[in-house]
Design a protein around this motif. Structure first.
Motif, short mmCIF file in Angstrom:
data_model
loop_
_atom_site.label_atom_id
_atom_site.label_comp_id
_atom_site.label_asym_id
_atom_site.label_seq_id
_atom_site.Cartn_x
_atom_site.Cartn_y
_atom_site.Cartn_z
N UNK A 124 6.64 -44.90 24.40
CA UNK A 124 7.20 -45.04 25.75
C UNK A 124 8.20 -43.91 26.04
N UNK A 125 8.98 -43.56 25.04
CA UNK A 125 9.93 -42.46 25.23
C UNK A 125 9.20 -41.14 25.46
N UNK A 126 8.14 -40.90 24.69
CA UNK A 126 7.36 -39.66 24.88
C UNK A 126 6.73 -39.61 26.27
N UNK A 127 6.19 -40.73 26.72
CA UNK A 127 5.60 -40.80 28.05
C UNK A 127 6.65 -40.51 29.12
N UNK A 128 7.83 -41.07 28.96
CA UNK A 128 8.90 -40.84 29.93
C UNK A 128 9.28 -39.36 29.98
N UNK A 129 9.42 -38.74 28.82
CA UNK A 129 9.77 -37.31 28.78
C UNK A 129 8.70 -36.47 29.45
N UNK A 130 7.44 -36.80 29.23
CA UNK A 130 6.35 -36.05 29.87
C UNK A 130 6.41 -36.22 31.39
N UNK A 131 6.67 -37.43 31.87
CA UNK A 131 6.77 -37.66 33.31
C UNK A 131 7.95 -36.91 33.90
N UNK A 132 9.10 -36.94 33.23
CA UNK A 132 10.28 -36.24 33.73
C UNK A 132 10.04 -34.74 33.78
N UNK A 133 9.36 -34.20 32.77
CA UNK A 133 9.00 -32.78 32.79
C UNK A 133 8.09 -32.48 33.99
N UNK A 134 7.10 -33.34 34.19
CA UNK A 134 6.15 -33.18 35.30
C UNK A 134 6.87 -33.18 36.65
N UNK A 135 7.87 -34.06 36.77
CA UNK A 135 8.62 -34.19 38.02
C UNK A 135 9.74 -33.16 38.14
N UNK A 136 9.97 -32.35 37.10
CA UNK A 136 11.04 -31.37 37.13
C UNK A 136 12.42 -31.98 36.96
N UNK A 137 12.49 -33.11 36.28
CA UNK A 137 13.76 -33.83 36.10
C UNK A 137 14.15 -33.90 34.62
N UNK A 138 13.96 -32.80 33.91
CA UNK A 138 14.27 -32.76 32.49
C UNK A 138 15.73 -33.11 32.20
N UNK A 145 17.41 -35.48 33.15
CA UNK A 145 17.58 -36.92 32.95
C UNK A 145 17.00 -37.42 31.63
N UNK A 146 16.32 -36.56 30.89
CA UNK A 146 15.58 -36.99 29.70
C UNK A 146 16.43 -37.76 28.69
N UNK A 147 17.57 -37.21 28.30
CA UNK A 147 18.38 -37.87 27.27
C UNK A 147 18.81 -39.27 27.69
N UNK A 148 19.32 -39.40 28.92
CA UNK A 148 19.78 -40.71 29.37
C UNK A 148 18.63 -41.69 29.53
#
Length: 134
Positions: free
Chosen positions: A25-39, A41-44
């Motif tokens: 789930x964490x990996x999926x979230x990081x991939x989505x944030x990268x896709x959306x240009x919101x890296x 926010x990744x750590x939080x």
């Protein structure tokens, strides 16, 4: 698992299976944030997902899903679904306690958080830092 992009910089990512591990789930979230240009926010968001999924596994009868939604202005809604209808609450653990701080961490990092009407999920909203919202 699905990644949808209805318009530039918007969409949702949803998984609906209790076979997923928190790390997936964490990996999926990081991939989505990268896709959306919101890296930024990744750590939080990774920490919030870890806490909410762990709470669902320990107190909610299991985690049944993760939904991330990128909203206008750069905010992201994180929602973790659980099997039971238990309503979580923020605890203030003692200094020696090894557990009991998950929702305190979520409430500190998130702009807002809450529980689904029937207690079936816990959600929170996090906003991108100024200048990174899209």
């Amino acid at each position: 698992m699905a990644l949808e992009r209805a318009a530039p910089r918007s969409g949702s990512v949803t998984t609906e299976t209790d076979a997923l591990q928190p790390s997936a789930m964490r990996r999926l979230a990081c991939a989505a944030l990268d896709w959306w240009g919101l890296e930024a926010l990744s750590d939080d968001i990774v920490l919030v997902i870890s806490e909410l999924v762990t709470n669902a596994l320990q107190h909610g009868g299991g985690c049944t899903g993760l939904c991330l939604t990128h909203n206008a202005g750069g905010s992201v809604r994180v929602e973790v679904s659980q099997r039971t209808r238990c309503r979580p609450r923020v605890r203030r653990g003692d200094a020696e306690d090894e557990r009991g701080r998950g929702l305190l961490i979520v409430s500190t990092l998130a702009d807002a958080w809450g529980v689904g009407e029937a207690g079936e999920s816990v959600w929170c909203m996090l906003s991108a830092p100024a200048g990174e919202a899209s």
